[in-house]
Design an enzyme around this catalytic site. Structure first.
Site, PDB file in Angstrom:
ATOM      1  CG  HIS A 107     -14.334  -0.773 -62.784  1.00 31.70           C
ATOM      2  ND1 HIS A 107     -14.847   0.526 -63.407  1.00 31.70           N
ATOM      3  CD2 HIS A 107     -13.241  -0.104 -62.208  1.00 31.70           C
ATOM      4  CE1 HIS A 107     -14.010   1.747 -63.598  1.00 31.70           C
ATOM      5  NE2 HIS A 107     -13.150   1.318 -62.739  1.00 31.70           N
TER       6      HIS A 107
ATOM      7  CG  ASP B  89     -18.079   0.390 -63.635  1.00 30.30           C
ATOM      8  OD1 ASP B  89     -17.761   0.282 -62.604  1.00 30.30           O
ATOM      9  OD2 ASP B  89     -17.615   0.564 -64.629  1.00 30.30           O
TER      10      ASP B  89
ATOM     11  CB  SER C  74     -10.956   3.234 -64.434  1.00 33.68           C
ATOM     12  OG  SER C  74     -11.538   3.879 -63.161  1.00 33.68           O
TER      13      SER C  74
END
Length: 266
Positions: free
Chosen positions: A244, A216, A86
């Site tokens: 995610h 995601d 991320s």
């Protein structure tokens, strides 16, 4: 999983995303270590058990300092595989730029992945173009702090956001763990707007890999494919059914992807 011999053993450095910490890698770390790989999972500043407060960290480099200190301590003849999740993509990109000879490949997981042409803020803005609602959720709180002429933004991820956007394929126990451990975040957008592109001779000289998370809901899958196509990678994998947080929802599959990527680099 097949056990690595001495020549196959790799050193993975795991870098978490915003609000998280070394704790989120607990499943993956165990799997990689059971395959005889070395694993270092770090807490970035203001994250996990790191004692820094948000008002003590002003820049991306400040935030990444624990990673940069680790990289500085690695012997010159050693190479590691840096893995960023991320927002952690910015962090491993910075490490790749500053320590290119110590990194065999940078692997981005459902992550921002910059190039060496555009400044970092370009990719930060791409996220919001692909995901105009950003981190919005009924229970996500956005506050400001600091000087009135230079206010900082801090985001508190609420339990609804965590359970529906980040952890939707995880168990209820895993979601409860996140609710307890996730910390407030700042994304350093003002600092990102001042930074130049990462260098071609530094960041651009290191191989890149990308792992796409097919379900995601926090980092758009379309953006993940766009980054792979437009930034370019030497290795790309996709984990079906991954939300995610694949290190929690799909740890076996993520481990296999990383091991396969590692086998192809020196």
């Amino acid at each position: 999983m097949e056990v690595a011999n001495a020549t196959q053993q790799k050193h993975f450095v795991l870098v978490h995303g915003a609000g998280h910490g070394a704790w989120c890698w607990y499943k993956l770390k165990s799997l990689l270590e059971s395959s005889r790989h070395k694993v270092t999972a770090i807490d970035l500043a203001t994250s996990g058990v790191n004692p820094k407060r948000l008002d003590e960290v002003d820049t991306l480099q400040d935030y990444c300092l624990p990673l940069l200190e680790l990289m500085a301590a690695i012997p010159q003849d050693d190479k590691v595989i840096v893995v960023g999740h991320s927002y952690g993509g910015f962090c491993i990109a910075l490490a790749m730029d500053l320590y290119p000879k110590k990194i065999s490949i940078g692997v981005f997981i459902g992550s921002i992945m910059p190039d060496s042409t555009h400044p970092p803020i370009y990719f930060f803005n791409q996220y919001y173009e692909w995901n105009p609602d950003g981190d919005d959720s009924p229970d996500t709180k956005v506050e400001t702090y600091g000087c009135p002429d230079q206010p900082r933004t801090v985001i508190h991820f609420g339990p609804i956001y965590l359970s529906t956007k980040l952890y939707q394929n995880c168990t209820s126990e895993e979601i409860e763990l996140a609710k307890v451990l996730v910390r407030p975040v700042t994304l350093f957008s003002e600092d990102l707007s001042k930074l130049k592109a990462f260098s071609e001779e530094g960041y651009g000289s290191v191989k890149r890999g990308y792992i796409i998370c097919s379900e995601d809901k926090a980092f758009p899958v379309g953006l993940q494919h766009w980054l792979v196509d437009n930034v370019g990678v030497s290795e790309v994998k996709e984990i079906k059914g991954a939300d995610h947080m694949p290190m929690i929802s799909k740890p076996q599959e993520l481990c296999q992807c990383l091991v396969e990527i590692a086998e192809k680099v020196v």
